[in-house]
Design an enzyme around this catalytic site. Sequence first.
Site, PDB file in Angstrom:
ATOM      1  CE  LYS A  63      -2.416  -0.622   3.611  1.00 49.67           C
ATOM      2  NZ  LYS A  63      -1.691  -1.872   3.939  1.00 49.67           N
ATOM      3  CB  THR A 101       5.204   0.231  -2.530  1.00 52.96           C
ATOM      4  OG1 THR A 101       5.902  -0.303  -1.420  1.00 52.96           O
ATOM      5  CG2 THR A 101       6.124   0.289  -3.724  1.00 52.96           C
ATOM      6  NE  ARG A 117      -1.149   4.441   8.448  1.00 49.32           N
ATOM      7  CZ  ARG A 117      -1.218   3.135   8.629  1.00 49.32           C
ATOM      8  NH1 ARG A 117      -1.543   2.647   9.814  1.00 49.32           N
ATOM      9  NH2 ARG A 117      -0.969   2.297   7.652  1.00 49.32           N
ATOM     10  CE  LYS A 156       2.859  -3.038   8.090  1.00 53.51           C
ATOM     11  NZ  LYS A 156       3.284  -1.771   7.497  1.00 53.51           N
ATOM     12  CB  ALA A 165      -5.555  -0.147  10.281  1.00 52.11           C
ATOM     13  CG  PHE A 196      -3.297  -3.716   8.571  1.00 53.25           C
ATOM     14  CD1 PHE A 196      -2.094  -4.304   8.221  1.00 53.25           C
ATOM     15  CD2 PHE A 196      -3.415  -3.193   9.849  1.00 53.25           C
ATOM     16  CE1 PHE A 196      -1.037  -4.392   9.128  1.00 53.25           C
ATOM     17  CE2 PHE A 196      -2.362  -3.274  10.752  1.00 53.25           C
ATOM     18  CZ  PHE A 196      -1.178  -3.868  10.391  1.00 53.25           C
ATOM     19  CG  PHE A 212       6.624  -7.459  -7.325  1.00 62.65           C
ATOM     20  CD1 PHE A 212       7.640  -6.697  -6.771  1.00 62.65           C
ATOM     21  CD2 PHE A 212       5.373  -7.396  -6.739  1.00 62.65           C
ATOM     22  CE1 PHE A 212       7.421  -5.902  -5.652  1.00 62.65           C
ATOM     23  CE2 PHE A 212       5.143  -6.606  -5.620  1.00 62.65           C
ATOM     24  CZ  PHE A 212       6.173  -5.858  -5.076  1.00 62.65           C
ATOM     25  CD1 TRP A 269       9.186  -2.459  -4.808  1.00 61.31           C
ATOM     26  CD2 TRP A 269       9.946  -3.643  -6.558  1.00 61.31           C
ATOM     27  NE1 TRP A 269      10.225  -3.249  -4.362  1.00 61.31           N
ATOM     28  CE2 TRP A 269      10.714  -3.983  -5.413  1.00 61.31           C
ATOM     29  CE3 TRP A 269      10.238  -4.268  -7.770  1.00 61.31           C
ATOM     30  CZ2 TRP A 269      11.745  -4.913  -5.451  1.00 61.31           C
ATOM     31  CZ3 TRP A 269      11.275  -5.193  -7.812  1.00 61.31           C
ATOM     32  CH2 TRP A 269      12.017  -5.511  -6.667  1.00 61.31           C
TER      33      TRP A 269
END
Length: 587
Positions: A80, A82, A103, A114, A295, A323, A411, A439
Amino acid sequence: MALDPTKHADWEIAEEAESRMKTVYELGEKLGLDKAELLPHGHYVAKLDYRKILERCKDKPDGKYVDVTAITPTPLGEGKSTCAMGLVQGLGKRNKSVIGAIRQPSGGPTMNIKGSAAGGGLAQCIPLTPFSLGLTGDINAIMNAHNLGMVALTSRMQHEANYTDEQLAKRGLRRLDIHPKKVEFNWIIDYCAQALRNITIGQGGKMDGFTMQSSFAIAVSSEIMAILSVAKDLKDMRERIGKIVVAYDKQDRPITTTDLDVAGAMTAWMVEALNPNLMQTLEGQPVVVHAGPFANIAIGQSSVIADRVALKLADYNVTESGFGADIGFEKFWNLKCRYSGLKPHCAVVVATIRALKCHGGAPIPVPGRPMPEEYGKENVGWVEEGCKNLLHHIETVKKAGINPVVCINAFYTDTDNEIKAVRRLCEAAGARVALSRHWEKGGDGALEFADAVVDACEEENDFRFLYDLETPLSKRIELIAKEVYGADGVSYSAEAQTKLKRMEADPEMKEMGTCMVKSHLSLSHDPTLKGVPKGWTLPVRDILTYKGAGFVVPVAGTISLMPGTASDPAYRRIDVDVNTGKVKGVF
């Protein structure tokens, strides 16, 4: 060096990009800020004086409001942050005036599994080290404000235990008669520290505090953090902090920070933190970073103030909800937008082929262990089965009156047949679909994504809340469980049932939003259930009161407000170059 995310770690890419990033003065000039509106913290990070900006721009129309959400998370990640950064960069490539609003990361995940949530590959927020390690001190301010409230509570309990009513009166105090087993507040720290989940405090003599059971939670779960997310200004924040319920007395009446005479001092820690932070993407677009609640155990949104500022300074504001759409988007929809009065123009649902395979039956990867070999082979069947989870989240967004854009966060290992399967199923469900390679290629790889979002923002929507505030709490919980999670119903522990009855009888509680606490790893409360679980009931074990933030907080399943640190955490690979002072290994 030539930046290649297939060969270079995120921190290496960030370090190279930081050698040529814009100063905050250049970003401020690009945004049209007055000199007094920019509050530098060095050359590349600044705070924004939101009051001056909103006053100057009060007659300027708002830009387009875009929320980025996702499918149910897996250990493989959905991307998210990214995607949010990639979308900002893609819109920038299309010469759109755009700001990201995300955030601030917690030290717990940054030093654990994470990572720091700065994005990844060629779609990141920089400078990475300040972003990941405390930024301008907002989380420290929250910890100081919150823990000061706990100091006030515990010292008051000690003094009431040691002194008579007459002795208290001589000190200008009245007996609050706090029930030691009905303390709602706890201590906070910005790490995942499972050893602090259950502690005993006040051991020693009568001058060493009041002996009782207590606990620590992670800082981002603090009600102060939730208040930072939803407060509209300093006056609103001061009023909300004064309403925080820290405990109940022996007659079951709430004890607040105002009763402890500490609300003003707690707010004093938060004055500077109320100003959002200004950073940038790898490609130089501005990003506002503010607030950092999880979240699954909190509201999971950047601040209302950040969005209000971004919508005045740019034509597009791209924000992100934590999330999956069952958690982050549901709270964006029914809490953040309700408090802000802002209406989104578009919502993005992010998915990766690998994560869809995980939901579709592929072996669930274990962080720190080699990737199961099955993920390196084409399997359209697993992708199609995993799309059931994606389609569920599409329907959730549609229930808010928005037709979503599905972003296939691509990807280099994805195959054409797997991508075609996702497009076919999502388009059949009525959603726009865009393939994005941000990405791997940055903004140039996000042009299709950016175009789909621009197109969606021009479409009229029928945004509406899932429930009215007049809806009884039990009905709200049932609506969220059935309509968003897909549960058959809701069950309550004896403690939760008692609290539910008390809250539904309290007129003030009827005006508060509902902020669910639930596992983020499944649509259900059980993190092991992937895809779209059927035939289950949501077990609510407790209901907390965040009266200052304006939330009632039902807690489902066994989720804890203090996560744990894993056996192979990120801090094992983070170090400092002692010659340059540069931090290595943050991701």
